[in-house]
Scaffold this motif. Structure first.
Motif, mmCIF file in Angstrom:
data_model
loop_
_atom_site.group_PDB
_atom_site.id
_atom_site.type_symbol
_atom_site.label_atom_id
_atom_site.label_comp_id
_atom_site.label_asym_id
_atom_site.label_seq_id
_atom_site.Cartn_x
_atom_site.Cartn_y
_atom_site.Cartn_z
ATOM 1 N N ILE A 186 -1.312 -18.633 32.492
ATOM 2 C CA ILE A 186 -1.558 -18.732 31.045
ATOM 3 C C ILE A 186 -1.955 -17.370 30.478
ATOM 4 N N THR A 187 -2.844 -16.688 31.176
ATOM 5 C CA THR A 187 -3.274 -15.365 30.692
ATOM 6 C C THR A 187 -2.085 -14.417 30.615
ATOM 7 N N ARG A 232 0.017 -15.262 27.631
ATOM 8 C CA ARG A 232 -0.660 -14.828 26.394
ATOM 9 C C ARG A 232 -0.520 -13.323 26.207
ATOM 10 N N ASN A 233 -0.775 -12.570 27.285
ATOM 11 C CA ASN A 233 -0.657 -11.114 27.174
ATOM 12 C C ASN A 233 0.760 -10.706 26.794
ATOM 13 N N THR A 279 1.473 -11.481 23.180
ATOM 14 C CA THR A 279 0.773 -10.529 22.313
ATOM 15 C C THR A 279 1.487 -9.184 22.309
ATOM 16 N N ASP A 291 -0.500 -10.641 17.229
ATOM 17 C CA ASP A 291 -1.436 -11.740 17.015
ATOM 18 C C ASP A 291 -0.756 -12.926 16.346
ATOM 19 N N LEU A 301 0.978 -14.954 19.030
ATOM 20 C CA LEU A 301 0.015 -15.657 19.880
ATOM 21 C C LEU A 301 -0.567 -16.859 19.146
ATOM 22 N N SER A 353 -0.099 -20.518 20.699
ATOM 23 C CA SER A 353 -1.227 -21.035 21.485
ATOM 24 C C SER A 353 -1.679 -22.424 21.050
ATOM 25 N N LEU A 362 0.067 -24.400 23.998
ATOM 26 C CA LEU A 362 0.482 -23.776 25.253
ATOM 27 C C LEU A 362 -0.328 -24.357 26.411
ATOM 28 N N CYS A 365 5.142 -25.733 25.371
ATOM 29 C CA CYS A 365 4.906 -24.858 24.230
ATOM 30 C C CYS A 365 5.449 -25.514 22.968
#
Lengths: 307, 184
Positions: free
Chosen positions: B47-48, B51-52, B55, B60, B63, B67, B70, B86
């Motif tokens: 997940i991280t 997200r990265n 981004t 932003d 994201l 999110s 997600l 998603c």
């Protein structure tokens, strides 16, 4: 309809055979059916034109993967001419030009007898791409190639940014037609599966359908058109091997195929048949002069019988 | 009631340079790139990483859009497969973020190519697809080297040939068909 074949027309040839073999096997695993190994010629063209890529390749390749040979010519000045290209055509399956400035781009699009115009998208172009310039290439059946791998592997964010902005610009200028997506991957990590490439194209504003054409239909037309230029008579008539037959019948079959092809395509001037050999196809006319596809021929035939 | 619509991405991790752990050289050819994912790469890290990635590509705004829903529904390191949920409208962003990933996140740091093999509207179909693919892979490892989906291609070929034959038969009784079409 039969399932589509996927093409990746730009895998740089390297001396590092282990890595190359891995790349080829990985491309097959990802679902590609046809790939082209690229030999790049920069600067002066050597007198010995035979490609450094040996036939057959020095490592085992997946049995159902078709591997082509392609030559990319870097154009720094206007020194290239069609005579040299026709010599190169004997050695390679596909010829591509990579113009580095405005004038060479103009030449590559307008007159040069190549199959692909490949652009270095990590560099900011000198001027904006012009529709008139690129459309003259598309009208001759020369496609524009976009290489996506640098966007993925490059660690420099500005190169990534430039590539995306260039792609978006090209999509706008060509109205999404005649674009070919290929990887130009220096390592295995730069290649992606066809579906991922299609998604990338759609994120960049091309749409799913056109994106799919970019890895199936358009590169196929490049490959076939290049083959016709090489093997057939003026890129119009080609005799296809029609199976094992007794000698007399085989002769008949040949004339038949010729007749069929000519039926759909009227304006074949027989007059200057003698002087035809040297002139490249592209100069004899635009897209309308291209040989009709088998499918179209079949369709025409069907229409006739229906009437 | 109106449902919140999602997309489920079935994802495979492929390791062109091996997974950095096991060194079994005598793997069957079919499994050369399909190796198990390191166990350290758990759902939280996935997940991280997504997200990265989102981004980095979409900022932003991206994201925020993504999110809302997600989530990793299924994650199996042994088969290198995940199902990621998603939002339906913005699944392309998540897909692009996965495409742009070249390495597993930092402490593991193994080169990887992520391939989205299926986009589904329901979790059930996604799960069925995972099972089907796993079975196919086992079969390939046992029998030899054919590519996933090859049997699908064969089936399609058979189908087209059958269709063409049908057409030929129809062309044979052309007159009948002509009459039919006229009456239509």
């Amino acid at each position: 309809m039969s399932p589509a074949m996927f093409y990746d027309l730009n895998i740089p040839w390297s001396e590092n055979l282990g890595e190359l073999q891995r790349t080829v096997a990985f491309l097959y695993e990802l679902g590609y059916d046809v790939i082209a190994l690229t030999h790049t010629l920069a600067g002066k063209v050597p007198s010995d034109l035979t490609p450094p890529i040996p036939t057959p390749l020095p490592f085992p390749t997946p049995p159902r993967l078709r591997i082509l040979r392609r030559c990319t010519l870097y154009m720094h000045d206007l020194g290239l001419n069609n005579k040299l290209l026709s010599q190169l055509r004997e050695h390679y399956d596909i010829l591509a030009a990579r113009p580095t400035n405005e004038r060479t781009l103009q030449q590559a699009c307008a007159t040069l007898d190549v199959d692909l115009v490949s652009l270095d998208l990590t560099q900011r172009p000198e001027t904006h791409f012009k529709f008139s310039m690129l459309s003259s290439a598309l009208a001759r059946g020369v496609k524009i190639e976009l290489c996506y791998s640098q966007a993925i592997t490059s660690s420099d964010p500005s190169a990534k940014r430039t590539l995306i902005s260039n792609v978006v610009q090209l999509i706008r200028v060509t109205r999404g037609r005649g674009l070919v997506f290929s990887s130009e991957a220096q390592s295995v990590l730069g290649v992606r599966a066809p579906s991922d490439v299609i998604n990338l194209a759609s994120v960049w504003g091309l749409g799913h359908e056109r994106g799919k054409d970019g890895v199936t239909k358009e590169p196929r037309s490049v490959v076939e058109y290049a083959r016709l230029k090489r093997t057939s008579y003026r890129g119009v008539v080609d005799v296809v091997y029609g199976g094992e037959k007794p000698a007399a019948e085989a002769g008949e079959g040949k004339t038949e195929t010729k007749g069929q092809k000519n039926q759909g395509k009227k304006p074949l001037n027989k007059r200057d048949a003698d002087s035809m050999e040297g002139t490249p196809v592209s100069q004899s006319g635009g897209e309308k002069d291209r040989p009709i596809s088998k499918r179209q021929a079949k369709r025409n035939k069907k229409m006739e019988t229906a009437q | 009631m109106v449902r919140i619509k999602n997309r489920y991405l079935v994802v495979n991790y492929l390791y062109p340079h091996g997974n950095g752990q096991s060194n079994n050289k005598d793997l069957p050819g079919a499994l050369e790139f399909h190796q198990p994912t390191p166990d350290d790469f758990h759902e939280g890290r996935l997940i991280t990483a997504i997200r990265n990635g989102v981004t980095e590509l979409f900022g932003d705004y991206g994201l925020g859009m993504v999110s809302t829903s997600l989530k990793v529904n299924y994650h199996s390191t042994a088969t290198s497969t995940s199902i990621i949920r998603c939002p339906q409208k913005h699944f392309e962003m998540v897909w692009a973020a996965l495409t742009f990933m070249t390495r597993l996140p930092k402490p593991i740091d193994v080169p990887v190519v992520i391939k989205v093999v299926r986009v589904s509207g329901t979790i059930r179909k996604a799960e069925e697809d995972v099972i089907r693919r796993a079975k196919e892979l086992v079969l390939r490892a046992k029998t030899g080297d054919s590519r996933p989906g090859d049997d699908q291609i064969l089936r399609d070929v058979v189908k087209t040939v059958a269709k063409r034959r049908e057409n030929e038969v129809l062309l044979g009784d052309e007159e009948e068909e002509a009459e039919e079409s006229e009456s239509d």
